[in-house]
Design a protein around this motif. Structure first.
Motif, PDB file in Angstrom:
ATOM      1  N   HIS A  58       7.285 -99.887 -41.540  1.00 54.96           N
ATOM      2  CA  HIS A  58       8.171 -99.159 -40.529  1.00 54.96           C
ATOM      3  C   HIS A  58       6.669 -98.587 -39.224  1.00 54.96           C
ATOM      4  N   THR A  59       6.645 -97.614 -38.327  1.00 53.09           N
ATOM      5  CA  THR A  59       5.732 -97.577 -37.665  1.00 53.09           C
ATOM      6  C   THR A  59       6.416 -96.028 -37.721  1.00 53.09           C
ATOM      7  N   LEU A  60       4.966 -95.027 -37.402  1.00 55.19           N
ATOM      8  CA  LEU A  60       5.022 -94.305 -36.594  1.00 55.19           C
ATOM      9  C   LEU A  60       5.365 -92.890 -37.269  1.00 55.19           C
ATOM     10  N   ALA A  61       6.623 -93.161 -37.902  1.00 53.52           N
ATOM     11  CA  ALA A  61       7.949 -92.360 -38.705  1.00 53.52           C
ATOM     12  C   ALA A  61       7.414 -91.027 -39.351  1.00 53.52           C
ATOM     13  N   HIS A  62       6.307 -92.117 -40.096  1.00 54.64           N
ATOM     14  CA  HIS A  62       5.391 -91.169 -41.440  1.00 54.64           C
ATOM     15  C   HIS A  62       4.611 -89.412 -40.931  1.00 54.64           C
ATOM     16  N   LEU A  63       3.854 -89.554 -39.344  1.00 50.83           N
ATOM     17  CA  LEU A  63       3.583 -88.430 -38.975  1.00 50.83           C
ATOM     18  C   LEU A  63       4.291 -87.404 -38.991  1.00 50.83           C
ATOM     19  N   ALA A  64       5.521 -87.496 -39.357  1.00 56.69           N
ATOM     20  CA  ALA A  64       6.441 -86.677 -39.182  1.00 56.69           C
ATOM     21  C   ALA A  64       6.715 -85.716 -41.372  1.00 56.69           C
ATOM     22  N   VAL A  75      -1.540-103.520 -36.577  1.00 55.18           N
ATOM     23  CA  VAL A  75      -0.001-104.463 -36.853  1.00 55.18           C
ATOM     24  C   VAL A  75       0.186-105.327 -37.780  1.00 55.18           C
ATOM     25  N   PHE A  76      -0.430-105.622 -39.093  1.00 55.22           N
ATOM     26  CA  PHE A  76       0.030-107.438 -39.274  1.00 55.22           C
ATOM     27  C   PHE A  76       1.043-107.511 -39.563  1.00 55.22           C
ATOM     28  N   VAL A  77       2.057-108.499 -39.061  1.00 58.52           N
ATOM     29  CA  VAL A  77       3.104-109.122 -39.220  1.00 58.52           C
ATOM     30  C   VAL A  77       3.827-110.729 -40.328  1.00 58.52           C
ATOM     31  N   ASP A  78       3.754-110.604 -41.559  1.00 57.24           N
ATOM     32  CA  ASP A  78       3.453-111.115 -42.415  1.00 57.24           C
ATOM     33  C   ASP A  78       4.702-112.585 -41.946  1.00 57.24           C
ATOM     34  N   ALA A  79       4.350-114.018 -42.659  1.00 57.57           N
ATOM     35  CA  ALA A  79       6.036-114.919 -42.484  1.00 57.57           C
ATOM     36  C   ALA A  79       6.705-114.580 -43.982  1.00 57.57           C
ATOM     37  N   GLY A  80       8.121-114.758 -43.450  1.00 59.98           N
ATOM     38  CA  GLY A  80       9.513-114.277 -44.114  1.00 59.98           C
ATOM     39  C   GLY A  80       9.607-113.291 -43.854  1.00 59.98           C
ATOM     40  N   MET A  81       9.249-112.498 -42.436  1.00 64.98           N
ATOM     41  CA  MET A  81      10.604-111.065 -42.660  1.00 64.98           C
ATOM     42  C   MET A  81      11.116-111.656 -41.824  1.00 64.98           C
ATOM     43  N   ASP A  82      12.401-110.320 -41.745  1.00 65.17           N
ATOM     44  CA  ASP A  82      13.337-109.676 -40.874  1.00 65.17           C
ATOM     45  C   ASP A  82      12.580-109.483 -39.609  1.00 65.17           C
ATOM     46  N   LEU A  83      13.075-110.439 -38.402  1.00 66.37           N
ATOM     47  CA  LEU A  83      11.750-110.199 -37.369  1.00 66.37           C
ATOM     48  C   LEU A  83      12.680-109.145 -36.550  1.00 66.37           C
ATOM     49  N   GLU A  84      13.818-109.733 -36.543  1.00 64.43           N
ATOM     50  CA  GLU A  84      14.981-108.707 -35.532  1.00 64.43           C
ATOM     51  C   GLU A  84      14.569-106.571 -35.958  1.00 64.43           C
ATOM     52  N   THR A  85      14.653-106.768 -37.255  1.00 64.65           N
ATOM     53  CA  THR A  85      14.452-105.134 -37.781  1.00 64.65           C
ATOM     54  C   THR A  85      12.901-105.071 -37.595  1.00 64.65           C
ATOM     55  N   VAL A  86      11.835-105.897 -37.901  1.00 67.86           N
ATOM     56  CA  VAL A  86      10.774-105.665 -37.466  1.00 67.86           C
ATOM     57  C   VAL A  86      10.243-104.936 -35.966  1.00 67.86           C
ATOM     58  N   ALA A  87      10.741-105.654 -35.269  1.00 64.48           N
ATOM     59  CA  ALA A  87      10.329-106.293 -34.166  1.00 64.48           C
ATOM     60  C   ALA A  87      11.255-104.590 -33.316  1.00 64.48           C
ATOM     61  N   ARG A  88      12.575-104.101 -33.703  1.00 63.27           N
ATOM     62  CA  ARG A  88      13.258-102.919 -33.258  1.00 63.27           C
ATOM     63  C   ARG A  88      11.957-101.661 -33.668  1.00 63.27           C
ATOM     64  N   ARG A  89      11.695-101.506 -35.318  1.00 64.87           N
ATOM     65  CA  ARG A  89      10.259-100.978 -35.751  1.00 64.87           C
ATOM     66  C   ARG A  89       9.004-100.881 -34.632  1.00 64.87           C
ATOM     67  N   ILE A  90       8.649-101.566 -34.536  1.00 65.53           N
ATOM     68  CA  ILE A  90       7.389-102.350 -34.035  1.00 65.53           C
ATOM     69  C   ILE A  90       7.532-101.585 -32.561  1.00 65.53           C
ATOM     70  N   VAL A  91       8.858-101.849 -31.446  1.00 69.75           N
ATOM     71  CA  VAL A  91       9.064-101.002 -30.184  1.00 69.75           C
ATOM     72  C   VAL A  91       8.800 -99.678 -30.146  1.00 69.75           C
ATOM     73  N   TRP A  92       9.979 -99.228 -31.019  1.00 67.46           N
ATOM     74  CA  TRP A  92      10.073 -97.476 -31.263  1.00 67.46           C
ATOM     75  C   TRP A  92       8.419 -97.110 -30.989  1.00 67.46           C
ATOM     76  N   GLY A  93       7.847 -97.764 -32.684  1.00 65.21           N
ATOM     77  CA  GLY A  93       6.934 -97.013 -32.441  1.00 65.21           C
ATOM     78  C   GLY A  93       5.487 -97.131 -31.093  1.00 65.21           C
ATOM     79  N   LYS A  94       5.662 -98.258 -30.928  1.00 67.90           N
ATOM     80  CA  LYS A  94       4.715 -98.507 -29.675  1.00 67.90           C
ATOM     81  C   LYS A  94       5.097 -97.504 -28.403  1.00 67.90           C
ATOM     82  N   PHE A  95       6.736 -97.795 -27.868  1.00 66.69           N
ATOM     83  CA  PHE A  95       6.865 -97.256 -26.516  1.00 66.69           C
ATOM     84  C   PHE A  95       7.284 -96.230 -26.598  1.00 66.69           C
ATOM     85  N   THR A  96       7.367 -95.495 -27.648  1.00 69.07           N
ATOM     86  CA  THR A  96       7.964 -93.987 -27.769  1.00 69.07           C
ATOM     87  C   THR A  96       6.505 -93.122 -26.682  1.00 69.07           C
TER      88      THR A  96
END
Length: 476
Positions: free
Chosen positions: A408-414, A233-254
């Motif tokens: 996003h993370t993970l969701a495209h697999l479906a 995962v690469f996170v660039d500067a200037g992103m909405d980090l709250e939403t980014v974090a939520r999507r990464i955490v879901w994809g990682k810890f599912t």
């Protein structure tokens, strides 16, 4: 062991061997008899699979809870629901996808017509993994059935409750002339791999993938290898980090991180990592509570062997959340763990983690992130969060991965419309939706040319005079 026990064991082994060989032979005989070729018969088996999935839902959900600690909701989303949608999508489109596709054979054969006809391959072997033991067993089976093949399904013995539930589903709801299940461990799988098939579909790790490929080579059997790797995962500067974090955490810890396309490690500039860490902590707490052990939505490691392997990768000095102190081997519980200040030569970066541990690594920017990705094996997927279209295009142009996901993370697999698979070390071949039908069939060209006019006389000997001059001009 006594002599009598040894003899009984030998007889049992012989019986088991005979049963497996009989299953393979019966499915080949069934295919040769044309059982699986009619379109309506394929649709009927897909309907039977959908009905079986509904009827066996309680057993499957319980089995997934026993094997992996999966909650009912997670299992419905990532296992049964995905398979149901895959069946519906295949059922809806199969007739159209099997229609002959016309093509022009070209000037050399004119006048002539051509069609691509999709024909079944034959008898197939599907070897499923333990991490999504329903989804990754039945999704390939949908392609096998839709393609008009017979199939041996080998569930993973590492998820024994789900293996038994799948065996019951197949025995009870599907025609044994189409599909049979072989349960067991290494011995059964080895015997299966010694037989000849028309396709072997394997999902798992690269070590076993090589064994499968070598066995398939003995019969020149084509293979689909759905493997894995360290998906970055690469996170660039200037992103909405709250939403980014939520999507990464879901994809990682599912599924407690036991997902082939889970984010394996996260790269960002140091300032972005410092700003992101609090959001990652908040996202873990929001999804799983202050004590994830008590969360109904947080899973478990599949067994103590995998627990021990992942636990050994955790450096508590670098853990900003989680760590080894909260781990419980008896319960196979590893907490969501985030490691900051990780070096590229740390043990956690030496293998695919396949567990609930997310290393954070500082890079100078997108150029270094791309260089780091390209310095390793091609991953199964890569994730990029960037507000800049030019950075997205740079990752498309300069990296290679089985898939590439932005935002996003993970969701495209479906997705049933996206071909899914790896490249290089992360796998061979793609499936889902139409791609599943394509991988389980042979695209056979059929060319038809009338006898009159006999234009082929132009290219047949003898080559003299005007004919030789004309051919010389046409093929110079």
């Amino acid at each position: 062991m006594s002599t009598d026990a040894q003899q009984a064991s030998t007889v049992l082994d012989d019986v088991r061997r005979g049963e497996i060989l009989a299953d393979v032979a019966a499915l080949r005989d069934s295919f040769d008899a044309g059982t699986t070729r009619p379109l309506e018969a394929r649709l009927a088996q897909l309907d039977a699979l959908a009905a079986g999935l509904r009827a066996e839902r309680p057993r499957l959900l319980k089995a997934l809870e026993l094997d992996l600690g999966k909650s009912r909701t997670e299992s419905l989303i990532t296992e049964l629901g995905v398979v149901s949608q895959e069946i519906a999508h295949m059922r809806k489109n199969l007739r159209a996808w099997l229609r002959p596709e016309r093509f022009g054979p070209g000037l050399m054969l004119a006048p002539a017509s051509g069609q691509i006809r999709r024909e079944p391959l034959g008898t197939t072997l599907i070897i499923a993994p333990w991490n999504y033991p329903v989804n990754l067993a039945l999704a390939p089976l949908i392609g096998a059935i839709a393609g008009g093949n017979t199939a041996i399904l080998k569930p993973s013995e590492v998820a024994p409750a789900t293996s038994a539930a799948l065996a019951r589903l197949v025995r009870t709801h599907l025609d044994p002339a189409w599909v049979r299940v072989v349960e067991g461990a290494v011995e059964e799988t080895t015997l299966l791999l010694e037989q000849r098939y028309d396709l072997i579909f394997y999902t798992g790790n690269g070590t076993v993938g090589r064994i499968v490929a070598r066995a398939a080579a003995e019969h020149l059997t084509p293979t689909v290898l759905e493997l894995g790797g360290k998906s970055p995962v690469f996170v660039d500067a200037g992103m909405d980090l709250e939403t980014v974090a939520r999507r990464i955490v879901w994809g990682k810890f599912t599924n407690a991180g036991q997902t082939c396309v889970a984010p394996d490690y996260l790269m960002a500039e140091r300032s972005t990592l410092d700003a992101l860490v609090p959001h990652l902590k908040d996202a873990v707490a929001a999804m799983y509570g202050r004590d994830p052990r008590r969360s109904r939505d947080y899973g478990r490691m599949v067994n103590q062997k995998h627990f021990d392997r992942v636990l050994a990768l955790i450096d508590d000095d670098k853990a900003v959340i989680g760590g080894t102190s909260a781990a419980d081997r008896a319960e196979r519980y590893l907490p969501p763990t985030i490691l900051d200040g990780v070096d590229w030569d740390d043990p956690v970066m030496g293998e695919e983690i396949f567990g609930p541990v997310l290393p954070l690594l500082a890079v100078d920017g997108p150029d270094e992130a791309i260089a780091r990705i390209n310095g390793g094996e091609k991953p199964l997927t890569a994730y990029v969060f960037s507000p800049r279209p030019e950075i997205e295009e740079q990752f498309i142009a300069e990296t290679s991965s089985g898939s590439l996901a932005f935002g996003h993370t993970l969701a495209h697999l479906a997705s049933q419309t996206m071909p899914f698979g790896g490249v290089g070390e992360s796998g061979i071949g793609k499936y889902h939706g139409r791609a599943s039908l394509e991988v389980f069939t042979h695209a056979k060209p059929v060319v038809k040319k009338p006898l009159r006019p006999d234009t082929l006389r132009l290219v047949t000997p003898p080559y003299r005079g005007a004919k030789r001059a004309l051919l010389g001009r046409l093929f110079r």
